[in-house]
Design an enzyme around this catalytic site. Sequence first.
Site, PDB file in Angstrom:
ATOM      1  N   GLY A  39      -7.250   8.896  10.871  1.00 52.06           N
ATOM      2  CA  GLY A  39      -7.409   8.977  12.321  1.00 52.06           C
ATOM      3  C   GLY A  39      -8.503   9.914  12.781  1.00 52.06           C
ATOM      4  N   LYS A  41       0.871  -1.172   0.000  1.00 51.27           N
ATOM      5  CA  LYS A  41       0.000   0.000   0.000  1.00 51.27           C
ATOM      6  C   LYS A  41       0.911   1.224   0.000  1.00 51.27           C
ATOM      7  CE  LYS A  41      -2.872   2.601   3.071  1.00 51.27           C
ATOM      8  NZ  LYS A  41      -3.338   2.666   4.449  1.00 51.27           N
ATOM      9  N   ALA A  88      -9.209   5.817   4.750  1.00 51.38           N
ATOM     10  CA  ALA A  88      -9.014   6.521   6.026  1.00 51.38           C
ATOM     11  C   ALA A  88     -10.253   7.301   6.427  1.00 51.38           C
ATOM     12  CB  ALA A  88      -7.828   7.473   5.918  1.00 51.38           C
ATOM     13  N   GLY A  89     -10.382   7.532   7.714  1.00 53.23           N
ATOM     14  CA  GLY A  89     -11.410   8.443   8.209  1.00 53.23           C
ATOM     15  C   GLY A  89     -12.688   7.778   8.674  1.00 53.23           C
ATOM     16  N   ASN A 124      -8.747   1.376  11.086  1.00 51.38           N
ATOM     17  CA  ASN A 124      -7.762   1.155  12.145  1.00 51.38           C
ATOM     18  C   ASN A 124      -8.101   1.970  13.382  1.00 51.38           C
ATOM     19  OD1 ASN A 124      -5.550   0.637  13.730  1.00 51.38           O
ATOM     20  ND2 ASN A 124      -4.024   1.298  12.267  1.00 51.38           N
ATOM     21  N   THR A 125      -8.013   3.318  13.251  1.00 54.28           N
ATOM     22  CA  THR A 125      -8.192   4.167  14.434  1.00 54.28           C
ATOM     23  C   THR A 125      -9.547   3.954  15.102  1.00 54.28           C
ATOM     24  OG1 THR A 125      -6.807   5.797  13.354  1.00 54.28           O
ATOM     25  CG2 THR A 125      -8.031   6.543  15.267  1.00 54.28           C
TER      26      THR A 125
END
Lengths: 382, 256
Positions: free
Chosen positions: B158, B97, B184-185, B206-207
């Site tokens: 994040g 990635k 993300a997000g 993830n976050t």
Amino acid sequence: MSSDHMIYMPDMEIKESDMLDIVLNKTDEYDESKYNDNDVLKALKKENLTPYDFGALLSSAALNHLEEIANRSIKETRRYFGNNIYMFTPLYISNYCENHCIYCGFNCNNNIKRAKLNYTEIEKEMYEISKTGLQEILLLTGESRKMSDVSYIGEAVKLAKKFFKTIGIEVYPMNSDEYEYLHKCGVDYVTVFQETYNADKYKTLHLSGHKRVFPYRFYSQERALEGKMRGVGFAALLGLYDFRKDAFATGLHAYLIQRRFPHAEIAFSCPRLRPAANNDKIKYNEVTETQLLQTVMAYRIFMPYANITISTRECQRVRDNIIKIAATKISAGVDVGIGGHGNNNAKGDEQFEISDTRNVKEVYDAIIKQGLQPVMSDYIYV
Amino acid sequence: MLNNDKLIIGGHEFDSRFILGSGKYSLDLIKAAIESAKAEIITLALRRAATGNIANILDYIPKGITILPNTSGARNADEAVRIARLSREIGCGDFVKIEVIRDSKYLLPDNYETTKAVEILAKENFIVMPYMYPDLNAARDMQNAGAAAIMPLGAPIGSNKGLCTKEFIKILIDEINLPIIIDAGIGAPSQACEAMEMGAAAVMANTAIATSGDIVLMASAFKKAIEAGREAYISGLGRIIDKAEASSPLTGFLHE
């Protein structure tokens, strides 16, 4: 007669920049007594804080809202870093110093045991440290170009590359081409403490030597980044002067550097003045634990993506709690003398007294016990 | 779960459409999170893949899981390429990635440098999955350069803000012939579900999981949301009635 602390010495690279004036003027204007509870709460509600809001979090009014600030601080820390806590150790390779800074244990007029490690001794120290599992090291020297010149530091860095993934330095400020040379040797992080951002106070504390030159020290981070370093660290030694003004200036300095160098990784250290050899000569303003915590949390909320290191000057209880709330980086197995790791007898005296004397394993276990994750390296040198 | 509904990336088939992150939480929870998420792919910051013997993240990832190493820490194409090659060298496989970031505040990806890295690595037979800002032109360039999937951000890394870039991601889903994986997000299972309903091929998180109160339970919640969104997408969402319809047609007079 002492030299003018605002005038560069020969061979010092001169920076054409207005950043110093901006930081000093804004800090001069910063009046913490003008903030009230409402300003603090307003700042806490904002997603991105301005320097004005940062000032609110550092004000006395903010002391009424410490718990709310702590809640915001922990949220930001987790969001950017998760539960990761980075571990490292400092390695002092020389304590010769040409500066006369009246509060410092290494100052050139102090009668302490001076020493400088040779390359074999440095390697021995590094080998011992690497056996603990640490992968990040911070190399330090006293500020003597004569006894620890750039090539000596460079050789130490090359040795460090054999044992560690991440290398930072905390040495005397230098020119950008010298930073670039050390970057090629393997350094990526440079920390320079401004000590105090009040130039008049600075003058009375740094009586002679290169360090006396305030603007050369102030522009160290810019020169380091121009020398291709990946990250830079900032700090005021809290207690030398009004800690709120100094913390405000430190944050503003870092903020302006980040705007000028958006890729730069920003880091803060939060040392409080502690007893050192002979520094009973100076009067200092004691910064309380509460005020220290307030400062660290203000840095965190103002620049949530910055790494914050909590010093071994602080005791175990304070360190273990601050890594829960705001700090992301902690040293372990610390020896601030010369040659205390692998060379059985310490060869040179220490810069200051440390409070948290735990070894790497003990700190590692303490981090785990709090549900946090110790990280030995989050960095790749390419 | 639907039969024969496979996620295909670079010729590799996966049943799960949930890509789990491994950062920001305790290493000893990784295995349980993977099991709870039923994830088959886990991302890994190569810079965390230490060679040391303490807290080495590679020791915590179960066998049989596809590792998707990322190039976080790279500030330009050249650094990303070198990190990818290093990743292959230390045995992390051919998936990579690409993350190229030169902004420490918002961590927004640099599409231009990312495209350059995609081109170089695709030629070296990596299965290249670029993390990007959802820009159609950049996505087309990445597709032409040999990307195996496109990973647009929903919001800054994040931030847990969800699908802030929804309209632009829709365009990518419509126009790009590669799996579009929202990277993300994503901050909540409902947002992951919405992304899947729109036709995203997979979601990476993830976050949102790392910062939740119960990592293993949240991994399971995401899994269910992603499956629900996928099933809804395949079923075809029903029509949305946005205003009451007149009881007699407005054009009825034409027939009077």
